[in-house]
Design an enzyme around this catalytic site. Structure first.
Site, PDB file in Angstrom:
ATOM      1  N   TYR A  66      73.075  36.685  10.180  1.00  0.00           N
ATOM      2  CA  TYR A  66      71.735  37.006  10.675  1.00  0.00           C
ATOM      3  C   TYR A  66      71.063  38.083   9.838  1.00  0.00           C
ATOM      4  CZ  TYR A  66      71.423  33.910  14.621  1.00  0.00           C
ATOM      5  OH  TYR A  66      71.308  32.774  15.385  1.00  0.00           O
ATOM      6  N   HIS A 117      62.466  30.355  21.609  1.00  0.00           N
ATOM      7  CA  HIS A 117      63.855  30.580  21.214  1.00  0.00           C
ATOM      8  C   HIS A 117      64.134  32.031  20.838  1.00  0.00           C
ATOM      9  CE1 HIS A 117      64.199  26.009  20.188  1.00  0.00           C
ATOM     10  NE2 HIS A 117      64.199  26.255  21.477  1.00  0.00           N
ATOM     11  N   CYS A 125      71.198  44.127  23.934  1.00  0.00           N
ATOM     12  CA  CYS A 125      72.583  44.341  24.323  1.00  0.00           C
ATOM     13  C   CYS A 125      73.134  43.064  24.944  1.00  0.00           C
ATOM     14  CB  CYS A 125      72.687  45.499  25.309  1.00  0.00           C
ATOM     15  SG  CYS A 125      74.384  45.883  25.805  1.00  0.00           S
ATOM     16  N   CYS A 147      75.587  51.821  25.603  1.00  0.00           N
ATOM     17  CA  CYS A 147      76.461  51.576  26.749  1.00  0.00           C
ATOM     18  C   CYS A 147      77.873  51.183  26.305  1.00  0.00           C
ATOM     19  CB  CYS A 147      75.877  50.509  27.670  1.00  0.00           C
ATOM     20  SG  CYS A 147      75.996  48.813  27.031  1.00  0.00           S
ATOM     21  N   ASN A 210      53.238  16.349  10.541  1.00  0.00           N
ATOM     22  CA  ASN A 210      54.603  16.403  10.040  1.00  0.00           C
ATOM     23  C   ASN A 210      54.702  15.476   8.836  1.00  0.00           C
ATOM     24  OD1 ASN A 210      57.553  16.388   9.818  1.00  0.00           O
ATOM     25  ND2 ASN A 210      57.569  17.140  11.921  1.00  0.00           N
ATOM     26  N   THR A 211      55.490  15.851   7.873  1.00  0.00           N
ATOM     27  CA  THR A 211      55.636  15.004   6.687  1.00  0.00           C
ATOM     28  C   THR A 211      56.553  13.814   6.943  1.00  0.00           C
ATOM     29  OG1 THR A 211      57.413  16.435   5.875  1.00  0.00           O
ATOM     30  CG2 THR A 211      55.179  16.891   5.084  1.00  0.00           C
ATOM     31  N   GLU A 212      57.279  13.831   8.075  1.00  0.00           N
ATOM     32  CA  GLU A 212      58.214  12.752   8.396  1.00  0.00           C
ATOM     33  C   GLU A 212      58.006  12.282   9.832  1.00  0.00           C
ATOM     34  OE1 GLU A 212      62.051  14.421   7.783  1.00  0.00           O
ATOM     35  OE2 GLU A 212      61.879  14.481   5.594  1.00  0.00           O
TER      36      GLU A 212
END
Length: 243
Positions: A66, A117, A125, A147, A210-212
């Site tokens: 990440y 999302h 935490c 904590c 969208n391209t697809e």
């Protein structure tokens, strides 16, 4: 303006527009998609990087991954697609329901963005209510909360539910819109892929950029096989000319 020709006589009736956006719009800003030919999941196992079990098994590995994603995202800038969506707010009510966690819609100036999302900008935490936005590299991996428990990215992993307050508001906006524009998402991830259904129940017009082909292409009223950076500025121009 040919690509939006069927809309020209309807523009004035659209008072509430909802965008549903996915990784495709951010790909044009240099952020890899997940399921495309060069997507994240072609070279990485999501079960080892994007589940709560993987996090507890090896939090340092997950955080290292990440951190690399955060570095890439913080360097990225909104593209013409993001900017066009933000500009459209000048002419009509706009809400963005995004599956992306990169914050580029907000960076481009959009004011009503629901992050389905979560956000890679935020950390939280794993136990208590602590939450914070951090725009720098996370050091001392894995990081710990005051904590004493492990901090994690504030994103929705596989097997986790969406934040219910965000999801309920997303359903509300989808159910009330006149026009829904689905941009750069394959519509395979649930429950976000049900949002066009809520819009259709309100007799909203559905546009796919969208391209697809996607899982729901056959349900769309208008399909634009162009990139968002090419198509969306032309849509905004249409509103400028008609309103």
């Amino acid at each position: 303006m040919k690509m939006f020709y069927p809309l020209e006589d309807q523009i004035k009736k659209f008072k509430k527009i909802v965008f549903v956006t996915g990784a495709g719009i951010s790909q044009e800003s240099g952020i890899p998609t997940f399921r495309g030919k060069d997507g994240f999941w072609k070279n990485n196992d999501p079960m080892k990087l994007a589940t709560i079990d993987a996090f507890y098994d090896n939090p340092k590995l997950v955080w290292e991954w990440y951190n690399e994603r955060r570095k890439n995202i913080f360097q990225a800038q909104p593209n013409l697609g993001h900017k066009a969506i933000a500009e459209l707010e000048k002419y009509v009510e706009v809400v963005v329901l995004t599956q992306n966690i990169d914050g580029l819609h907000q960076k481009s100036g959009s004011t009503k963005v629901l992050e389905l999302h979560g956000s890679i900008v935020r950390i939280k935490c794993s136990v208590c209510d602590y939450q914070e936005e951090i725009l720098t590299k996370i050091s001392g991996l894995p990081p710990f909360c005051k904590c004493g428990n492990i901090l994690r990215p504030d994103v929705v992993w596989f097997g986790e539910p969406l934040p219910q307050d965000v999801w309920q508001n997303a359903i509300k906006f989808a159910s009330q819109c006149d026009l829904m524009i689905i941009v750069g998402t394959s519509l395979v991830v649930s429950p976000a892929n049900t949002l066009p259904i809520y819009a259709k129940q309100n007799n909203a017009t559905l546009i796919e950029i969208n391209t697809e082909n996607t899982e729901m292409s056959e349900e769309m009223d208008i399909i634009i096989r162009k990139s968002s950076a090419e198509a969306l500025p032309k849509l905004v121009s249409l509103f400028k000319n008609q309103l």
